[in-house]
Design an enzyme around this catalytic site. Structure first.
Site, short mmCIF file in Angstrom:
data_model
loop_
_atom_site.label_atom_id
_atom_site.label_comp_id
_atom_site.label_asym_id
_atom_site.label_seq_id
_atom_site.Cartn_x
_atom_site.Cartn_y
_atom_site.Cartn_z
CG HIS A 22 10.71 -21.68 -30.31
ND1 HIS A 22 11.00 -22.41 -31.30
CD2 HIS A 22 11.05 -22.10 -29.14
CE1 HIS A 22 11.71 -23.43 -30.77
NE2 HIS A 22 11.52 -23.29 -29.53
CB CYS A 33 13.55 -21.46 -37.27
SG CYS A 33 11.96 -21.03 -36.41
N1 ARG Z 1 10.55 -28.34 -35.27
C1 ARG Z 1 11.22 -27.65 -34.52
C2 ARG Z 1 10.63 -27.62 -33.11
O1 ARG Z 1 9.20 -27.68 -32.97
C3 ARG Z 1 11.05 -26.24 -34.93
C4 ARG Z 1 11.81 -25.16 -34.41
C5 ARG Z 1 11.70 -23.63 -35.01
N2 ARG Z 1 12.81 -22.91 -34.64
C6 ARG Z 1 12.53 -21.74 -34.05
N3 ARG Z 1 13.67 -21.05 -33.86
N4 ARG Z 1 11.30 -21.36 -33.68
O2 ARG Z 1 11.32 -27.49 -32.19
#
Ligand code: ARG
Length: 271
Positions: free
Chosen positions: A168, A264
């Protein structure tokens, strides 16, 4: 110029049902046990810290079948009080989008768009004074960039993510001052072309090293003065202080097992 904090409004979701039962990013290993109580305590520390700094925190009810819901940043993007809902890339997280939409509908938001294209909210969208920075490569569809530009009326800069650990945008880039175009980022997470774009648009950016990026140090939240970041990213403290910011290290070690940290867990509701 001295830095100034401005009061923020955040949406968070307590990790009451957090667990790692599937793996959709390289940080997630279902074989590794998660200490749920510790996850809750660490999350509460972050929540309480925001409140102590004078920010408003709203809460979303966690759903037992949606263990990643604690990562509230992914559920929508809110700018100028307008809500662009999320659409998740993985079926395991699909249900989260509706939970967020429902929250906005019952909390006075009128201008809400259910997206056509996959976008994972603030996981891949970052707001600076001049731009809406938009990640692609692992999760959000490039098509979501036009959709966001049209909806928010802000120029979108598409950025290609190339390293699965930084799946991300908010794992590799953080907006430090959103009244200006001040960011920190880790170049190694981006394609050569996107690196050049970032260097051109943000020549004064704080450039993070690989160890700080690997501690998820870019997954940080700034209110214009305080920068809340994973405490292990200690190499960022001094450069942040030199710029007049106050780094506040947070331990979110249990949530790191899901591949997320400070940012996150934090969706910003921009009025
Ligand atoms: N386990 C989640 C996923 O892989 C983690 C998300 C993390 N969020 C973020 N904003 N980077 O989607």
């Amino acid at each position: 110029m001295p830095r100034e904090a401005s009061p923020r409004s955040y949406l968070m979701c307590p990790p009451r049902h957090f667990k790692v039962t599937y793996s959709i990013n390289p940080w997630m290993d279902p074989a590794k046990p998660v200490d749920l109580r510790l996850a809750l305590t660490q999350w509460e520390d972050l929540h309480d810290r925001y409140r102590a700094l004078g920010h408003t925190v709203s809460l979303l009810d966690p759903h037992p079948d949606l263990p990643d819901m604690v990562f509230a940043a992914n559920g929508a993007t809110v700018i100028d009080g307008r809500v662009l809902g999320a659409r998740f890339a993985h079926p395991e997280r699909t249900g989260e989008a509706e939970a967020h939409l429902a929250w906005f509908r019952t909390h006075g938001y009128r201008d809400i768009r259910e997206p056509i294209h996959v976008n994972e909210g603030e996981g891949d969208f970052a707001v600076t004074a001049s731009y809406l920075l938009a990640g692609r490569g692992f999760r959000s569809s490039p098509l979501s960039h036009d959709e966001a530009q049209e909806f928010f009326g802000r120029p979108v800069i598409g950025l290609d993510l190339i390293d699965p650990r930084y799946y991300h945008l908010d794992t590799a880039l953080c907006v430090l001052d959103d009244t200006a175009d001040e960011i920190m980022y880790y170049p190694g997470a981006f394609s050569p072309g996107s690196r050049s774009v970032l260097a051109r648009l943000f020549p004064d950016a704080l450039v993070a090293t690989e160890p700080d990026a690997a501690a998820l140090g870019l997954n940080a939240v700034s209110d214009g003065l305080h920068v809340l970041l994973p405490q292990a990213a200690s190499g960022l403290y001094e450069p942040l202080r030199e710029r007049g910011f106050e780094p506040l290290g947070m331990d979110l070690g249990e949530l790191l097992k899901g591949g997320g940290s400070v940012k996150c867990c934090t969706q910003e509701l921009r009025p």
